[in-house]
Design a protein around this motif. Sequence first.
Motif, PDB file in Angstrom:
ATOM      1  N   SER A  73       0.855  -1.192   0.000  1.00 25.47           N
ATOM      2  CA  SER A  73       0.000   0.000   0.000  1.00 25.47           C
ATOM      3  C   SER A  73       0.888   1.238   0.000  1.00 25.47           C
ATOM      4  O   SER A  73       2.101   1.137   0.241  1.00 25.47           O
ATOM      5  N   GLY A  74       0.272   2.393  -0.221  1.00 20.93           N
ATOM      6  CA  GLY A  74       1.021   3.647  -0.129  1.00 20.93           C
ATOM      7  C   GLY A  74       1.585   3.831   1.276  1.00 20.93           C
ATOM      8  O   GLY A  74       2.712   4.279   1.465  1.00 20.93           O
ATOM      9  N   MET A  75       0.790   3.464   2.289  1.00 23.42           N
ATOM     10  CA  MET A  75       1.268   3.604   3.659  1.00 23.42           C
ATOM     11  C   MET A  75       2.436   2.659   3.927  1.00 23.42           C
ATOM     12  O   MET A  75       3.361   3.003   4.665  1.00 23.42           O
ATOM     13  N   TYR A  98      -1.856  14.115   3.760  1.00 22.93           N
ATOM     14  CA  TYR A  98      -2.828  13.025   3.717  1.00 22.93           C
ATOM     15  C   TYR A  98      -3.053  12.538   5.158  1.00 22.93           C
ATOM     16  O   TYR A  98      -2.079  12.353   5.905  1.00 22.93           O
ATOM     17  N   GLU A 141       4.275  16.833   0.221  1.00 16.14           N
ATOM     18  CA  GLU A 141       3.193  16.338  -0.610  1.00 16.14           C
ATOM     19  C   GLU A 141       2.800  17.525  -1.474  1.00 16.14           C
ATOM     20  O   GLU A 141       2.569  18.618  -0.944  1.00 16.14           O
ATOM     21  N   ASP A 170       5.674  12.870  -1.861  1.00 13.82           N
ATOM     22  CA  ASP A 170       4.470  12.090  -2.152  1.00 13.82           C
ATOM     23  C   ASP A 170       3.882  12.674  -3.440  1.00 13.82           C
ATOM     24  O   ASP A 170       3.318  13.766  -3.442  1.00 13.82           O
ATOM     25  N   THR A 172       1.521  11.346  -5.347  1.00 11.29           N
ATOM     26  CA  THR A 172       0.267  10.653  -5.661  1.00 11.29           C
ATOM     27  C   THR A 172      -0.721  11.516  -6.446  1.00 11.29           C
ATOM     28  O   THR A 172      -1.287  11.062  -7.439  1.00 11.29           O
ATOM     29  N   PHE A 173      -0.926  12.757  -6.000  1.00 10.43           N
ATOM     30  CA  PHE A 173      -1.955  13.585  -6.620  1.00 10.43           C
ATOM     31  C   PHE A 173      -1.604  13.986  -8.057  1.00 10.43           C
ATOM     32  O   PHE A 173      -2.482  14.109  -8.899  1.00 10.43           O
ATOM     33  N   MET A 190       7.335   8.875  -3.538  1.00  5.45           N
ATOM     34  CA  MET A 190       6.382   7.890  -3.038  1.00  5.45           C
ATOM     35  C   MET A 190       5.092   8.031  -3.841  1.00  5.45           C
ATOM     36  O   MET A 190       4.682   9.153  -4.157  1.00  5.45           O
ATOM     37  N   SER A 192       1.020   6.514  -3.843  1.00  8.97           N
ATOM     38  CA  SER A 192      -0.060   5.588  -3.579  1.00  8.97           C
ATOM     39  C   SER A 192      -0.507   5.138  -4.967  1.00  8.97           C
ATOM     40  O   SER A 192      -1.218   5.861  -5.669  1.00  8.97           O
ATOM     41  N   THR A 194      -2.486   3.020  -5.671  1.00  8.25           N
ATOM     42  CA  THR A 194      -3.936   2.845  -5.581  1.00  8.25           C
ATOM     43  C   THR A 194      -4.692   3.880  -6.416  1.00  8.25           C
ATOM     44  O   THR A 194      -5.791   3.600  -6.900  1.00  8.25           O
ATOM     45  N   LYS A 195      -4.111   5.066  -6.584  1.00 11.04           N
ATOM     46  CA  LYS A 195      -4.835   6.192  -7.148  1.00 11.04           C
ATOM     47  C   LYS A 195      -4.662   6.243  -8.677  1.00 11.04           C
ATOM     48  O   LYS A 195      -5.106   5.354  -9.358  1.00 11.04           O
ATOM     49  N   VAL A 204      -5.030  -1.830  -4.140  1.00  9.39           N
ATOM     50  CA  VAL A 204      -4.327  -0.996  -3.156  1.00  9.39           C
ATOM     51  C   VAL A 204      -2.843  -1.335  -3.260  1.00  9.39           C
ATOM     52  O   VAL A 204      -2.467  -2.512  -3.166  1.00  9.39           O
ATOM     53  N   MET A 205      -2.019  -0.313  -3.529  1.00  8.09           N
ATOM     54  CA  MET A 205      -0.583  -0.573  -3.686  1.00  8.09           C
ATOM     55  C   MET A 205       0.205   0.719  -3.507  1.00  8.09           C
ATOM     56  O   MET A 205      -0.333   1.820  -3.694  1.00  8.09           O
ATOM     57  N   LEU A 325      -9.359   8.274  -4.774  1.00  7.38           N
ATOM     58  CA  LEU A 325      -9.311   9.216  -5.893  1.00  7.38           C
ATOM     59  C   LEU A 325      -8.527   8.580  -7.040  1.00  7.38           C
ATOM     60  O   LEU A 325      -7.935   7.517  -6.872  1.00  7.38           O
TER      61      LEU A 325
HETATM   62  C1  LIG Z   1      -4.121   7.410  -0.646  1.00  4.69           C
HETATM   63  C2  LIG Z   1      -2.958   8.235  -0.334  1.00  4.69           C
HETATM   64  C3  LIG Z   1      -1.906   7.733   0.449  1.00  4.69           C
HETATM   65  C4  LIG Z   1      -1.950   6.354   1.067  1.00  4.69           C
HETATM   66  O1  LIG Z   1      -1.911   5.337   0.124  1.00  4.69           O
HETATM   67  P1  LIG Z   1      -2.639   3.903   0.300  1.00  4.69           P
HETATM   68  O2  LIG Z   1      -2.371   3.231  -0.988  1.00  4.69           O
HETATM   69  O3  LIG Z   1      -4.086   4.166   0.570  1.00  4.69           O
HETATM   70  O4  LIG Z   1      -1.984   3.239   1.476  1.00  4.69           O
HETATM   71  C5  LIG Z   1      -0.824   8.558   0.680  1.00  4.69           C
HETATM   72  N1  LIG Z   1      -0.761   9.806   0.169  1.00  4.69           N
HETATM   73  C6  LIG Z   1      -1.757  10.315  -0.572  1.00  4.69           C
HETATM   74  C7  LIG Z   1      -1.620  11.705  -1.122  1.00  4.69           C
HETATM   75  C8  LIG Z   1      -2.874   9.559  -0.851  1.00  4.69           C
HETATM   76  O5  LIG Z   1      -3.862  10.077  -1.586  1.00  4.69           O
END
Ligand SMILES: *Cc1c(COP(=O)(O)O)cnc(C)c1O
Length: 380
Positions: A73-75, A98, A141, A170, A172-173, A190, A192, A194-195, A204-205, A325
């Motif tokens: 997961s991202g975490m 986050y 982030e 991070d 992710t966004f 980093m 997530s 998942t998004k 979930v990754m 998201l």
């Molecule tokens: C969802 C998210 C995470 C955590 O990731 P998971 O895959 O849910 O463990 C961390 N940072 C941001 C910005 C996220 O949107």
Amino acid sequence: MKFATKAIHAGQEPDPTTGAVMTPIYQTSTYWQESPGKHKGYAYARGKNPTRTALENCLAALENAAHGLCFSSGMGATDAVFRLLLPGDEVITGNDLYGGTYRMFTKIFEPIGIKFHFIDLSDPNNIKNYINSNTKLIWIETPTNPTMQIVDIEACADIAKANSLLLAVDNTFASPYLQNPIDLGANIVMHSVTKYLGGHSDVVMGALITNDSELYTKLAFINNSCGATPGPQDCFLVLRGIKTLHLRMKAHCENGEKIAHYLKQHPAIEKVYWPGFTDHPNHAIAKKQMRGFGGMISIVLKGADLEKTFRIASAFHIFTLAESLGGVESLINHPATMTHASIPKPEREKAGVVDNLLRISIGVEDIEDLLADLEKALSA
Ligand SMILES: *Cc1c(COP(=O)(O)O)cnc(C)c1O
């Protein structure tokens, strides 16, 4: 190779045993050894799996870096970064993170003696006021979640470098399609996964990406030793998702821009957070470090109490009320009670996460249907 080509091909060769064009799902926990210790590079699947290797190489390519590592997961990925630190070490990070990241920092790592400074990063020079001989890492982030503030990655990287600190971002966004922090001087990215990377809300990754071989070796050791590694089926799904990342992101950005402008003139709305507006406080930095403004928008409803906010959040038909998201489908989320509920209310409100704030992940459905759904829900 350009981005779209890498998204489709990077890390993926026809399978050497059969010629399968798509990377197979190597559904195995262990691998044959010809004699003890003599194997084909794979011994046990917590450490390595060929489906995961293909994905790791693809992710590294998308971030213009040498090394990728996947986590369950991202975490799990974030946790691995903080296992590089020891009690007494200090971290400088943003005050608009986050919720799960904030929870991990304050509930898991602070109690074992790692100190965190949660600061306003809108001016990266603030960082300098918190650096001392114990400081090891800057964690940022950008865009932030959910108020879409932009942190100047290059400025943070310059400060990190001048003080021999690590900078982790991070990403992710933005996704690698819109922003590549390593090109701007970051040490670790980093995701997530998942998004946007997965893109279909079915996995979930997490992932870490770095260009630094020494750092990669340490993180790979943690990845295998602590064991937060994903299974091959999930890696396959993400490889498949990434093949359309560039197409999806383009559509997210196009729909996002139209919806941001629609929301901005809407009488029921007090405030729209979207970095593409020229009057966004960090618009210039967003333009400098991003190739588009993405599909994430947050809104503050005008004069709405919690009850009215809930009524509107529950009145959508195409947008789904759900956490997460970055999928092809549009989602709406109430951060104060959903994604950011683990942040104490005073902290939350300081970061702008008020009770009448909604976060929207704009999907790639037809724009007219999305606008009609918004119009209907906002008048609920
Ligand atoms: C969802 C998210 C995470 C955590 O990731 P998971 O895959 O849910 O463990 C961390 N940072 C941001 C910005 C996220 O949107």
